[in-house]
Design a protein around this motif. Structure first.
Motif, PDB file in Angstrom:
ATOM      1  N   ALA A   5       0.836  -1.204   0.000  1.00 13.24           N
ATOM      2  CA  ALA A   5       0.000   0.000   0.000  1.00 13.24           C
ATOM      3  C   ALA A   5       0.869   1.252   0.000  1.00 13.24           C
ATOM      4  O   ALA A   5       0.573   2.219  -0.719  1.00 13.24           O
ATOM      5  N   VAL A   6       1.931   1.246   0.787  1.00 14.59           N
ATOM      6  CA  VAL A   6       2.841   2.392   0.817  1.00 14.59           C
ATOM      7  C   VAL A   6       3.443   2.617  -0.563  1.00 14.59           C
ATOM      8  O   VAL A   6       3.462   3.742  -1.068  1.00 14.59           O
ATOM      9  N   GLN A   7       3.910   1.565  -1.204  1.00 14.96           N
ATOM     10  CA  GLN A   7       4.542   1.705  -2.511  1.00 14.96           C
ATOM     11  C   GLN A   7       3.560   2.175  -3.584  1.00 14.96           C
ATOM     12  O   GLN A   7       3.900   3.022  -4.416  1.00 14.96           O
ATOM     13  N   ILE A   8       2.352   1.659  -3.555  1.00 14.36           N
ATOM     14  CA  ILE A   8       1.348   2.083  -4.546  1.00 14.36           C
ATOM     15  C   ILE A   8       0.984   3.549  -4.324  1.00 14.36           C
ATOM     16  O   ILE A   8       0.906   4.331  -5.280  1.00 14.36           O
ATOM     17  N   ALA A   9       0.781   3.938  -3.075  1.00 15.22           N
ATOM     18  CA  ALA A   9       0.444   5.338  -2.789  1.00 15.22           C
ATOM     19  C   ALA A   9       1.582   6.267  -3.219  1.00 15.22           C
ATOM     20  O   ALA A   9       1.336   7.322  -3.816  1.00 15.22           O
ATOM     21  N   ARG A  10       2.810   5.881  -2.931  1.00 15.42           N
ATOM     22  CA  ARG A  10       3.963   6.695  -3.352  1.00 15.42           C
ATOM     23  C   ARG A  10       4.044   6.769  -4.874  1.00 15.42           C
ATOM     24  O   ARG A  10       4.320   7.837  -5.433  1.00 15.42           O
ATOM     25  N   ALA A  11       3.799   5.649  -5.548  1.00 16.99           N
ATOM     26  CA  ALA A  11       3.847   5.634  -7.016  1.00 16.99           C
ATOM     27  C   ALA A  11       2.788   6.559  -7.609  1.00 16.99           C
ATOM     28  O   ALA A  11       2.976   7.100  -8.703  1.00 16.99           O
ATOM     29  N   ARG A  12       1.704   6.758  -6.888  1.00 13.21           N
ATOM     30  CA  ARG A  12       0.618   7.637  -7.342  1.00 13.21           C
ATOM     31  C   ARG A  12       0.828   9.084  -6.894  1.00 13.21           C
ATOM     32  O   ARG A  12      -0.015   9.936  -7.111  1.00 13.21           O
ATOM     33  N   GLY A  13       1.967   9.347  -6.215  1.00 11.99           N
ATOM     34  CA  GLY A  13       2.308  10.713  -5.846  1.00 11.99           C
ATOM     35  C   GLY A  13       1.842  11.160  -4.475  1.00 11.99           C
ATOM     36  O   GLY A  13       1.957  12.341  -4.143  1.00 11.99           O
ATOM     37  N   ALA A  14       1.355  10.246  -3.660  1.00 13.28           N
ATOM     38  CA  ALA A  14       0.854  10.621  -2.331  1.00 13.28           C
ATOM     39  C   ALA A  14       2.008  10.820  -1.345  1.00 13.28           C
ATOM     40  O   ALA A  14       3.046  10.177  -1.444  1.00 13.28           O
ATOM     41  N   GLU A  15       1.789  11.725  -0.408  1.00 14.43           N
ATOM     42  CA  GLU A  15       2.664  11.823   0.751  1.00 14.43           C
ATOM     43  C   GLU A  15       2.133  10.765   1.718  1.00 14.43           C
ATOM     44  O   GLU A  15       0.948  10.783   2.067  1.00 14.43           O
ATOM     45  N   VAL A  16       2.993   9.849   2.146  1.00 18.01           N
ATOM     46  CA  VAL A  16       2.534   8.688   2.904  1.00 18.01           C
ATOM     47  C   VAL A  16       3.132   8.682   4.308  1.00 18.01           C
ATOM     48  O   VAL A  16       4.324   8.930   4.490  1.00 18.01           O
ATOM     49  N   PHE A  17       2.280   8.379   5.267  1.00 16.97           N
ATOM     50  CA  PHE A  17       2.663   8.170   6.653  1.00 16.97           C
ATOM     51  C   PHE A  17       2.245   6.747   6.987  1.00 16.97           C
ATOM     52  O   PHE A  17       1.148   6.328   6.618  1.00 16.97           O
ATOM     53  N   ALA A  18       3.103   6.011   7.675  1.00 17.55           N
ATOM     54  CA  ALA A  18       2.771   4.622   7.994  1.00 17.55           C
ATOM     55  C   ALA A  18       3.109   4.319   9.442  1.00 17.55           C
ATOM     56  O   ALA A  18       4.208   4.636   9.904  1.00 17.55           O
ATOM     57  N   THR A  19       2.149   3.725  10.127  1.00 23.53           N
ATOM     58  CA  THR A  19       2.421   3.284  11.486  1.00 23.53           C
ATOM     59  C   THR A  19       3.237   2.007  11.421  1.00 23.53           C
ATOM     60  O   THR A  19       3.010   1.149  10.569  1.00 23.53           O
ATOM     61  N   ALA A  20       4.204   1.925  12.320  1.00 28.58           N
ATOM     62  CA  ALA A  20       5.083   0.760  12.365  1.00 28.58           C
ATOM     63  C   ALA A  20       5.725   0.694  13.742  1.00 28.58           C
ATOM     64  O   ALA A  20       5.708   1.668  14.494  1.00 28.58           O
ATOM     65  N   SER A  21       6.300  -0.449  14.031  1.00 27.67           N
ATOM     66  CA  SER A  21       7.073  -0.553  15.270  1.00 27.67           C
ATOM     67  C   SER A  21       8.372   0.229  15.084  1.00 27.67           C
ATOM     68  O   SER A  21       8.784   0.525  13.957  1.00 27.67           O
ATOM     69  N   ALA A  22       9.021   0.545  16.183  1.00 35.72           N
ATOM     70  CA  ALA A  22      10.296   1.260  16.108  1.00 35.72           C
ATOM     71  C   ALA A  22      11.306   0.452  15.294  1.00 35.72           C
ATOM     72  O   ALA A  22      12.108   1.017  14.545  1.00 35.72           O
ATOM     73  N   ARG A 126      -3.072  -6.095 -13.484  1.00 37.55           N
ATOM     74  CA  ARG A 126      -2.313  -5.531 -14.609  1.00 37.55           C
ATOM     75  C   ARG A 126      -1.664  -4.208 -14.218  1.00 37.55           C
ATOM     76  O   ARG A 126      -0.516  -3.939 -14.573  1.00 37.55           O
ATOM     77  N   GLU A 127      -2.394  -3.382 -13.466  1.00 38.33           N
ATOM     78  CA  GLU A 127      -1.815  -2.116 -13.000  1.00 38.33           C
ATOM     79  C   GLU A 127      -0.658  -2.370 -12.038  1.00 38.33           C
ATOM     80  O   GLU A 127       0.362  -1.688 -12.092  1.00 38.33           O
ATOM     81  N   ALA A 128      -0.820  -3.349 -11.151  1.00 39.23           N
ATOM     82  CA  ALA A 128       0.257  -3.692 -10.217  1.00 39.23           C
ATOM     83  C   ALA A 128       1.470  -4.211 -10.981  1.00 39.23           C
ATOM     84  O   ALA A 128       2.620  -3.865 -10.656  1.00 39.23           O
ATOM     85  N   ALA A 129       1.240  -5.019 -12.007  1.00 39.76           N
ATOM     86  CA  ALA A 129       2.349  -5.532 -12.821  1.00 39.76           C
ATOM     87  C   ALA A 129       3.075  -4.388 -13.520  1.00 39.76           C
ATOM     88  O   ALA A 129       4.317  -4.400 -13.616  1.00 39.76           O
ATOM     89  N   ALA A 130       2.338  -3.401 -13.998  1.00 41.32           N
ATOM     90  CA  ALA A 130       2.964  -2.250 -14.658  1.00 41.32           C
ATOM     91  C   ALA A 130       3.832  -1.479 -13.661  1.00 41.32           C
ATOM     92  O   ALA A 130       4.937  -1.036 -14.006  1.00 41.32           O
ATOM     93  N   LEU A 131       3.357  -1.314 -12.428  1.00 40.65           N
ATOM     94  CA  LEU A 131       4.165  -0.654 -11.404  1.00 40.65           C
ATOM     95  C   LEU A 131       5.422  -1.465 -11.100  1.00 40.65           C
ATOM     96  O   LEU A 131       6.512  -0.906 -10.935  1.00 40.65           O
ATOM     97  N   ALA A 132       5.272  -2.787 -11.025  1.00 38.43           N
ATOM     98  CA  ALA A 132       6.433  -3.651 -10.774  1.00 38.43           C
ATOM     99  C   ALA A 132       7.426  -3.555 -11.929  1.00 38.43           C
ATOM    100  O   ALA A 132       8.638  -3.434 -11.706  1.00 38.43           O
ATOM    101  N   ASP A 133       6.920  -3.587 -13.153  1.00 38.16           N
ATOM    102  CA  ASP A 133       7.799  -3.481 -14.324  1.00 38.16           C
ATOM    103  C   ASP A 133       8.553  -2.155 -14.338  1.00 38.16           C
ATOM    104  O   ASP A 133       9.691  -2.077 -14.805  1.00 38.16           O
TER     105      ASP A 133
END
Length: 173
Positions: A5-22, A126-133
């Motif tokens: 989700a982070v990678q797709i949002a970044r690929a679409r130009g979003a500023e991304v914040f993600a909760t995670a452990s330290a 197909r869209e995910a494959a294009a992002l991967a490519d």
């Protein structure tokens, strides 16, 4: 954090914040997102720090339970949207209603179970494959490799949480 989700949002130009452990903060930053330590920071604190108290435009929940409840408190008033892949259970929608925000749940197995929407899922893939490519979507892999002979060890790594990312089991010698 859902690294996809982070990678797709970044690929679409979003500023991304993600909760995670330290411990996972470096991975989040490596994906181009701002890491939020969910264990050491209250929702109100990180909403204030990162949005001036306004809330996030979109909150994607992949955990459910109290994380979904926290998502309702973290979303922007009136125009915010919470999307959850694990929204079942008993949740009070009142906090979300008081914000005037919206919610939707995703049940990705529905097309496979019913046959409806399979073509749409094909479009998504197909869209995910294009992002991967294009090098914009890469799986995070645990550095260890397993075979069918050591698949029990792979299962243990997933079960005990010692896997750093996705596990690879080679099925050919």
């Amino acid at each position: 954090m859902s690294n996809v989700a982070v990678q797709i949002a970044r690929a679409r130009g979003a500023e991304v914040f993600a909760t995670a452990s330290a411990a996972d903060a470096g991975t989040v930053r490596g994906l181009g997102a701002t890491a939020i330590d969910y264990a050491g920071t209250e929702v109100e604190e990180y909403v204030a720090a990162h949005t001036g108290g306004e809330g996030f435009d979109i909150v994607f929940d992949t955990v459910g339970g109290t994380v979904l409840d926290n998502s309702f408190a973290a979303v922007r008033t009136y125009t915010g949207h919470v999307l959850s892949a694990l929204g079942w259970g008993s949740h009070s929608l009142a906090p979300l209603s008081f914000r005037g925000a919206t919610y939707s749940g995703v049940f990705t197995l529905l097309p496979m179970l019913t046959g409806k929407g399979r073509e749409h899922h094909g479009e998504i893939l197909r869209e995910a494959a294009a992002l991967a490519d294009a090098g914009l979507l890469k799986p995070l892999l645990d550095p260890r490799r397993y075979t069918l002979d050591t698949v029990a060890q792979a299962h243990t790594a997933v079960e005990d949480g010692s896997a750093d990312a996705k596990i690879v089991v080679d099925i050919e010698a």
